[in-house]
Motif scaffolding. Structure first.
Motif, PDB file in Angstrom:
ATOM      1  N   SER A 154       0.816  -1.205   0.000  1.00  0.00           N
ATOM      2  CA  SER A 154       0.000   0.000   0.000  1.00  0.00           C
ATOM      3  C   SER A 154       0.856   1.264   0.000  1.00  0.00           C
ATOM      4  O   SER A 154       1.735   1.430   0.853  1.00  0.00           O
ATOM      5  CB  SER A 154      -0.917   0.009   1.219  1.00  0.00           C
ATOM      6  N   LEU A 155       0.575   2.142  -0.952  1.00  0.00           N
ATOM      7  CA  LEU A 155       1.278   3.423  -0.988  1.00  0.00           C
ATOM      8  C   LEU A 155       0.874   4.292   0.202  1.00  0.00           C
ATOM      9  O   LEU A 155       1.688   5.052   0.725  1.00  0.00           O
ATOM     10  CB  LEU A 155       1.003   4.139  -2.309  1.00  0.00           C
ATOM     11  N   ASP A 156      -0.377   4.159   0.625  1.00  0.00           N
ATOM     12  CA  ASP A 156      -0.834   4.917   1.796  1.00  0.00           C
ATOM     13  C   ASP A 156      -0.064   4.492   3.044  1.00  0.00           C
ATOM     14  O   ASP A 156       0.311   5.326   3.865  1.00  0.00           O
ATOM     15  CB  ASP A 156      -2.336   4.728   2.014  1.00  0.00           C
ATOM     16  N   ASP A 157       0.172   3.180   3.190  1.00  0.00           N
ATOM     17  CA  ASP A 157       0.947   2.710   4.339  1.00  0.00           C
ATOM     18  C   ASP A 157       2.374   3.236   4.291  1.00  0.00           C
ATOM     19  O   ASP A 157       2.951   3.572   5.316  1.00  0.00           O
ATOM     20  CB  ASP A 157       0.974   1.178   4.403  1.00  0.00           C
ATOM     21  N   LYS A 158       2.939   3.328   3.116  1.00  0.00           N
ATOM     22  CA  LYS A 158       4.307   3.863   2.978  1.00  0.00           C
ATOM     23  C   LYS A 158       4.345   5.343   3.372  1.00  0.00           C
ATOM     24  O   LYS A 158       5.273   5.784   4.047  1.00  0.00           O
ATOM     25  CB  LYS A 158       4.820   3.671   1.556  1.00  0.00           C
ATOM     26  N   ARG A 213       6.421   7.008   6.563  1.00  0.00           N
ATOM     27  CA  ARG A 213       7.320   8.168   6.462  1.00  0.00           C
ATOM     28  C   ARG A 213       6.918   9.251   7.463  1.00  0.00           C
ATOM     29  O   ARG A 213       7.781   9.891   8.068  1.00  0.00           O
ATOM     30  CB  ARG A 213       7.328   8.711   5.043  1.00  0.00           C
ATOM     31  N   ARG A 214       5.619   9.465   7.621  1.00  0.00           N
ATOM     32  CA  ARG A 214       5.162  10.459   8.604  1.00  0.00           C
ATOM     33  C   ARG A 214       5.532  10.016  10.023  1.00  0.00           C
ATOM     34  O   ARG A 214       5.975  10.837  10.833  1.00  0.00           O
ATOM     35  CB  ARG A 214       3.650  10.684   8.493  1.00  0.00           C
ATOM     36  N   TYR A 215       5.371   8.744  10.317  1.00  0.00           N
ATOM     37  CA  TYR A 215       5.758   8.222  11.623  1.00  0.00           C
ATOM     38  C   TYR A 215       7.249   8.439  11.867  1.00  0.00           C
ATOM     39  O   TYR A 215       7.651   8.922  12.926  1.00  0.00           O
ATOM     40  CB  TYR A 215       5.401   6.725  11.719  1.00  0.00           C
ATOM     41  N   LYS A 216       8.085   8.095  10.885  1.00  0.00           N
ATOM     42  CA  LYS A 216       9.533   8.245  11.040  1.00  0.00           C
ATOM     43  C   LYS A 216       9.910   9.716  11.234  1.00  0.00           C
ATOM     44  O   LYS A 216      10.822  10.028  12.000  1.00  0.00           O
ATOM     45  CB  LYS A 216      10.279   7.645   9.848  1.00  0.00           C
ATOM     46  N   ALA A 217       9.217  10.619  10.565  1.00  0.00           N
ATOM     47  CA  ALA A 217       9.481  12.049  10.729  1.00  0.00           C
ATOM     48  C   ALA A 217       9.141  12.491  12.155  1.00  0.00           C
ATOM     49  O   ALA A 217       9.854  13.303  12.754  1.00  0.00           O
ATOM     50  CB  ALA A 217       8.688  12.855   9.714  1.00  0.00           C
ATOM     51  N   ARG A 218       8.064  11.949  12.705  1.00  0.00           N
ATOM     52  CA  ARG A 218       7.684  12.276  14.087  1.00  0.00           C
ATOM     53  C   ARG A 218       8.742  11.784  15.058  1.00  0.00           C
ATOM     54  O   ARG A 218       9.123  12.501  15.985  1.00  0.00           O
ATOM     55  CB  ARG A 218       6.336  11.647  14.427  1.00  0.00           C
ATOM     56  N   VAL A 219       9.215  10.564  14.844  1.00  0.00           N
ATOM     57  CA  VAL A 219      10.236   9.993  15.733  1.00  0.00           C
ATOM     58  C   VAL A 219      11.515  10.808  15.668  1.00  0.00           C
ATOM     59  O   VAL A 219      12.157  11.060  16.686  1.00  0.00           O
ATOM     60  CB  VAL A 219      10.496   8.508  15.378  1.00  0.00           C
ATOM     61  N   MET A 273       0.775  -0.078  11.410  1.00  0.00           N
ATOM     62  CA  MET A 273       0.816   1.380  11.356  1.00  0.00           C
ATOM     63  C   MET A 273       0.068   1.989  12.531  1.00  0.00           C
ATOM     64  O   MET A 273       0.505   2.981  13.095  1.00  0.00           O
ATOM     65  CB  MET A 273       0.259   1.900  10.028  1.00  0.00           C
ATOM     66  N   ALA A 274      -1.042   1.395  12.918  1.00  0.00           N
ATOM     67  CA  ALA A 274      -1.768   1.897  14.093  1.00  0.00           C
ATOM     68  C   ALA A 274      -0.900   1.763  15.340  1.00  0.00           C
ATOM     69  O   ALA A 274      -0.846   2.664  16.171  1.00  0.00           O
ATOM     70  CB  ALA A 274      -3.076   1.136  14.271  1.00  0.00           C
TER      71      ALA A 274
END
Length: 137
Positions: free
Chosen positions: A22-26, A30-36, A66-67
């Motif tokens: 899923s492109l949405d999961d990717k 990326r948003r999660y990694k940016a937050r971290v 992802m959740a």
């Protein structure tokens, strides 16, 4: 190449997602990694350690994963904002913490299938389920 939320995906995007996931999961990853990356160093190090553990032993895959990672980022962002010490988050046993954390998320399809296959094989070997062969795939 991007489609709106109500627009059907093109054949190309469907094929691409079939191959790559899923492109949405990717994008969410990326948003999660940016937050971290924005966390203070000690919180970031702790999250990255948890992430490694969850990648190996975590119960979820795809959207479930992802959740789980989104909730992990929420927990550590809030803890950093409150100034909660790392040891107060994890307690004395970090493994107990992460196991309790993971218990809140569903098993991924692969792991659920393998757990079922494993328990069924043991039942058959123990004679508790005679005549039933493991045909789960």
């Amino acid at each position: 190449m991007a489609t709106g939320s109500n627009e059907p995906k093109s054949r190309y995007l469907q094929y691409l997602e079939l191959l790559t996931g899923s492109l949405d999961d990717k994008k969410r990853w990326r948003r999660y990694k940016a937050r971290v990356k924005q966390l203070p160093d000690n919180y970031r190090i702790a999250v990255e350690a948890l992430e490694r553990y969850l990648m190996q032993f975590g119960p979820a895959d795809g959207a479930g994963a992802m959740a789980m990672f989104h909730d992990l980022a929420d927990l550590f962002e809030q803890s950093a904002a409150d100034g909660t010490p790392i040891r107060d988050i994890f307690g004395d046993d970090p493994v107990e913490f992460v196991e309790t954390f993971m218990a809140n998320y569903p098993l991924g399809q692969y792991r659920a299938r393998e757990r079922h296959r494993f328990t069924t094989a043991i039942e058959c070997a123990a004679g508790e389920n005679p005549g039933r062969e493991d045909r789960t795939t």
